[in-house]
Design a protein around this motif. Structure first.
Motif, mmCIF file in Angstrom:
data_model
loop_
_atom_site.group_PDB
_atom_site.id
_atom_site.type_symbol
_atom_site.label_atom_id
_atom_site.label_comp_id
_atom_site.label_asym_id
_atom_site.label_seq_id
_atom_site.Cartn_x
_atom_site.Cartn_y
_atom_site.Cartn_z
ATOM 1 N N GLY A 149 2.933 -11.326 -21.435
ATOM 2 C CA GLY A 149 4.475 -11.661 -21.859
ATOM 3 C C GLY A 149 5.422 -11.478 -20.797
ATOM 4 N N GLY A 150 4.693 -10.444 -19.227
ATOM 5 C CA GLY A 150 5.695 -9.831 -18.696
ATOM 6 C C GLY A 150 5.399 -10.139 -17.144
ATOM 7 N N TRP A 151 5.207 -12.187 -17.390
ATOM 8 C CA TRP A 151 5.249 -12.314 -15.954
ATOM 9 C C TRP A 151 6.446 -12.489 -15.489
ATOM 10 C CZ3 TRP A 151 7.861 -17.026 -15.577
ATOM 11 C CH2 TRP A 151 8.214 -17.829 -16.965
ATOM 12 N N PRO A 152 7.739 -13.224 -16.508
ATOM 13 C CA PRO A 152 9.090 -13.277 -15.816
ATOM 14 C C PRO A 152 9.235 -11.668 -14.323
ATOM 15 C CG PRO A 152 9.605 -14.057 -18.241
ATOM 16 C CD PRO A 152 7.428 -12.937 -17.668
ATOM 17 N N GLY A 153 9.110 -10.523 -15.379
ATOM 18 C CA GLY A 153 8.956 -9.547 -14.946
ATOM 19 C C GLY A 153 8.341 -9.337 -13.039
ATOM 20 N N ALA A 154 6.731 -10.475 -13.416
ATOM 21 C CA ALA A 154 5.811 -9.735 -12.417
ATOM 22 C C ALA A 154 6.739 -11.002 -10.959
ATOM 23 C CB ALA A 154 4.978 -10.489 -12.592
ATOM 24 N N ALA A 155 6.947 -12.041 -12.108
ATOM 25 C CA ALA A 155 7.424 -12.980 -10.455
ATOM 26 C C ALA A 155 8.494 -12.443 -9.800
ATOM 27 C CB ALA A 155 7.988 -14.425 -11.565
ATOM 28 N N ILE A 156 9.452 -11.831 -10.596
ATOM 29 C CA ILE A 156 10.674 -11.486 -10.029
ATOM 30 C C ILE A 156 10.030 -10.210 -9.290
ATOM 31 C CG2 ILE A 156 12.685 -9.957 -10.682
ATOM 32 C CD1 ILE A 156 13.545 -11.613 -13.131
ATOM 33 N N ALA A 157 9.912 -8.803 -9.763
ATOM 34 C CA ALA A 157 8.966 -7.999 -8.667
ATOM 35 C C ALA A 157 8.489 -8.686 -7.409
ATOM 36 C CB ALA A 157 8.078 -7.126 -9.284
ATOM 37 N N GLN A 158 7.837 -9.111 -7.590
ATOM 38 C CA GLN A 158 6.201 -9.790 -6.026
ATOM 39 C C GLN A 158 7.655 -10.047 -5.054
ATOM 40 O OE1 GLN A 158 3.947 -13.210 -7.437
ATOM 41 N NE2 GLN A 158 3.251 -12.347 -9.249
ATOM 42 N N GLN A 159 9.096 -10.721 -5.136
ATOM 43 C CA GLN A 159 10.120 -11.778 -4.704
ATOM 44 C C GLN A 159 10.443 -10.040 -4.141
ATOM 45 O OE1 GLN A 159 8.518 -14.206 -3.203
ATOM 46 N NE2 GLN A 159 7.112 -14.062 -4.465
ATOM 47 N N VAL A 160 11.202 -9.636 -5.369
ATOM 48 C CA VAL A 160 12.041 -8.605 -4.928
ATOM 49 C C VAL A 160 11.109 -6.926 -4.172
ATOM 50 C CG1 VAL A 160 14.012 -7.115 -5.281
ATOM 51 C CG2 VAL A 160 14.086 -9.485 -6.650
ATOM 52 N N LEU A 161 10.657 -7.061 -4.627
ATOM 53 C CA LEU A 161 10.109 -5.818 -3.864
ATOM 54 C C LEU A 161 8.791 -6.014 -2.654
ATOM 55 C CD1 LEU A 161 8.601 -3.606 -7.290
ATOM 56 C CD2 LEU A 161 10.175 -3.485 -6.231
ATOM 57 N N ARG A 162 8.050 -7.582 -2.367
ATOM 58 C CA ARG A 162 7.866 -8.110 -1.148
ATOM 59 C C ARG A 162 6.038 -7.493 -2.234
ATOM 60 N NH1 ARG A 162 10.099 -12.324 -0.763
ATOM 61 N NH2 ARG A 162 9.277 -12.043 1.588
ATOM 62 N N HIS A 163 6.004 -7.772 -3.217
ATOM 63 C CA HIS A 163 4.457 -7.126 -3.469
ATOM 64 C C HIS A 163 3.446 -7.828 -4.056
ATOM 65 C CE1 HIS A 163 1.496 -3.713 -4.107
ATOM 66 N NE2 HIS A 163 1.646 -4.094 -5.393
ATOM 67 N N LYS A 164 2.635 -8.342 -3.514
ATOM 68 C CA LYS A 164 1.262 -9.313 -3.900
ATOM 69 C C LYS A 164 2.136 -10.758 -3.891
ATOM 70 C CE LYS A 164 -1.664 -6.379 -5.677
ATOM 71 N NZ LYS A 164 -2.468 -6.085 -5.808
ATOM 72 N N SER A 165 3.097 -10.784 -2.598
ATOM 73 C CA SER A 165 3.530 -12.166 -3.079
ATOM 74 C C SER A 165 2.782 -13.503 -2.217
ATOM 75 C CB SER A 165 5.440 -11.871 -2.190
ATOM 76 O OG SER A 165 5.319 -10.446 -1.658
ATOM 77 N N GLN A 166 2.131 -12.939 -1.058
ATOM 78 C CA GLN A 166 1.287 -13.153 -0.190
ATOM 79 C C GLN A 166 -0.284 -13.419 0.279
ATOM 80 O OE1 GLN A 166 3.003 -14.532 2.046
ATOM 81 N NE2 GLN A 166 5.164 -13.988 1.266
ATOM 82 N N LYS A 167 -0.726 -12.705 -1.254
ATOM 83 C CA LYS A 167 -2.104 -13.027 -1.498
ATOM 84 C C LYS A 167 -2.387 -13.571 -2.910
ATOM 85 C CE LYS A 167 -5.946 -9.564 -3.389
ATOM 86 N NZ LYS A 167 -6.524 -8.012 -3.774
ATOM 87 N N LYS A 168 -3.193 -15.286 -2.205
ATOM 88 C CA LYS A 168 -3.178 -16.217 -2.519
ATOM 89 C C LYS A 168 -4.758 -16.026 -3.605
ATOM 90 C CE LYS A 168 -2.911 -18.601 1.615
ATOM 91 N NZ LYS A 168 -3.174 -20.310 2.898
ATOM 92 N N GLU A 169 -5.069 -15.436 -3.689
ATOM 93 C CA GLU A 169 -5.610 -15.176 -4.383
ATOM 94 C C GLU A 169 -5.520 -15.377 -6.024
ATOM 95 O OE1 GLU A 169 -8.849 -15.598 -7.128
ATOM 96 O OE2 GLU A 169 -8.989 -16.301 -4.742
ATOM 97 N N PHE A 170 -4.211 -13.970 -5.793
ATOM 98 C CA PHE A 170 -4.075 -13.330 -7.016
ATOM 99 C C PHE A 170 -2.817 -13.850 -7.380
ATOM 100 C CE2 PHE A 170 0.080 -10.883 -8.322
ATOM 101 C CZ PHE A 170 -1.032 -9.713 -9.586
ATOM 102 N N ARG A 171 -1.780 -14.513 -6.605
ATOM 103 C CA ARG A 171 -0.951 -15.605 -6.781
ATOM 104 C C ARG A 171 -1.623 -16.996 -8.185
ATOM 105 N NH1 ARG A 171 4.540 -15.159 -6.693
ATOM 106 N NH2 ARG A 171 4.968 -16.882 -5.295
ATOM 107 N N ARG A 172 -2.350 -17.316 -7.524
ATOM 108 C CA ARG A 172 -3.434 -18.539 -8.509
ATOM 109 C C ARG A 172 -3.950 -17.929 -9.717
ATOM 110 N NH1 ARG A 172 -6.214 -20.439 -3.395
ATOM 111 N NH2 ARG A 172 -7.485 -18.321 -3.300
ATOM 112 N N ILE A 173 -4.109 -16.594 -9.888
ATOM 113 C CA ILE A 173 -4.434 -15.958 -11.192
ATOM 114 C C ILE A 173 -3.027 -16.107 -12.015
ATOM 115 C CG2 ILE A 173 -5.859 -14.239 -12.591
ATOM 116 C CD1 ILE A 173 -7.427 -13.617 -10.283
ATOM 117 N N PHE A 174 -2.338 -15.198 -11.070
ATOM 118 C CA PHE A 174 -1.340 -14.827 -11.929
ATOM 119 C C PHE A 174 0.063 -16.343 -12.200
ATOM 120 C CE2 PHE A 174 3.486 -15.585 -11.343
ATOM 121 C CZ PHE A 174 3.952 -14.604 -11.615
ATOM 122 N N TRP A 175 -0.401 -17.576 -12.068
ATOM 123 C CA TRP A 175 0.189 -18.570 -12.536
ATOM 124 C C TRP A 175 -0.292 -19.058 -13.120
ATOM 125 C CZ3 TRP A 175 4.993 -19.654 -12.119
ATOM 126 C CH2 TRP A 175 5.976 -18.933 -11.043
#
Length: 201
Positions: A149-175
Motif C-alpha cells: 500500500g505504500g506505492w503512492p509514497g514510492a511514486a512521489i519519492a522516486q520523482q521528488v527525490l530523484r531516486h530509483k527513477s531511471q533504473k528500468k528493471e526496478f521501475r518495471r517491478i515497481f509498476w
C-alpha cells in the motif's frame, strides 16, 4: 576547476591509488569508483584529469576522473515524471473522499497513508545511504512496502527525490506491485472481499 596529474601508485586488489598533480603538490587519493570509465584498468603513468572532492572523513580525493583523451560526460537533469505524482495524489485524494462518503473502510485509509509515509522515508533513507556509500536498503524491501500500500509514497519519492527513477528493471517491478495492489483493492469490494474485511476488522 579540474586538475590533471599522473598515476604513480595503484593497488588493483583494493582498487585505489595516488595521483601526482602536474606542477607538484600533495599526492591525491583516487578510488576506482571515482573513474567515469570503470571498465579500463588504471596503469602507472596514466594521465588523469579529475575534480577535487572530499571523502566521508573529510580527506581530499579525486572525483569525476577521466583518462587522458576521454571526455567528461555531463549529466543532464532528467525531467520529473509528473504522471507518477499526479496518479498518487489523485489516488490518495479519491480514497479519502470515498471514505468521507462512507464507501471506503477507515482501516484501508490508514494503511495507504501510513504505508506511503513510511515508504517515502525509506526511499529518502536509501538515497542518503547511497550518497554516503554505506549499506543500502534492499530493493525487495522497497517493493514490498509498495505492494502493501505504500506505492503512492514510492511514486512521489522516486520523482521528488530523484531516486530509483531511471533504473528500468526496478521501475518495471515497481509498476507490477502497483497493479497487484490495485487488483487486490478492487477484490476487497467484491462480496468475498467484503466478508474478509469484516473478519479482519
Amino acid at each position: 576547476m579540474r586538475s590533471k596529474g599522473k598515476l604513480i601508485k595503484w593497488n588493483e586488489d583494493k582498487a585505489f591509488g595516488f595521483i601526482a598533480p602536474n606542477g607538484g603538490g600533495k599526492q591525491v587519493f583516487i578510488h576506482k569508483k571515482a573513474l567515469i570509465n570503470r571498465h579500463r584498468t588504471p596503469q602507472i603513468n596514466d594521465v588523469i584529469t579529475f575534480s577535487l572532492s572530499k571523502d566521508k572523513q573529510g580527506r581530499t580525493c579525486a572525483d569525476q576522473a577521466t583518462f587522458s583523451g576521454e571526455k567528461v560526460k555531463i549529466k543532464t537533469a532528467k525531467k520529473m515524471n509528473r504522471f507518477s505524482i499526479y496518479l498518487s495524489i489523485v489516488f490518495i485524494t479519491s480514497i479519502i473522499i470515498f471514505y468521507l462518503l462512507e464507501y471506503f473502510p477507515q482501516k484501508l485509509i490508514f494503511l495507504y497513508v501510513g504505508a506511503s509515509a513510511i515508504t517515502f522515508l525509506a526511499y529518502a533513507s536509501d538515497k542518503s545511504k547511497a550518497k554516503r556509500r554505506v549499506w543500502r536498503t534492499p530493493e525487495n524491501s522497497l517493493h514490498m512496502l509498495a505492494l502493501i500500500g505504500g506505492w503512492p509514497g514510492a511514486a512521489i519519492a522516486q520523482q521528488v527525490l530523484r531516486h530509483k527513477s531511471q533504473k528500468k528493471e526496478f521501475r518495471r517491478i515497481f509498476w507490477l506491485t502497483v497493479f497487484v495492489n490495485l487488483a487486490v483493492l478492487v477484490w476487497f469490494f467484491t462480496p468475498k472481499g467484503q466478508t474478509l474485511l469484516k473478519i479482519i476488522g
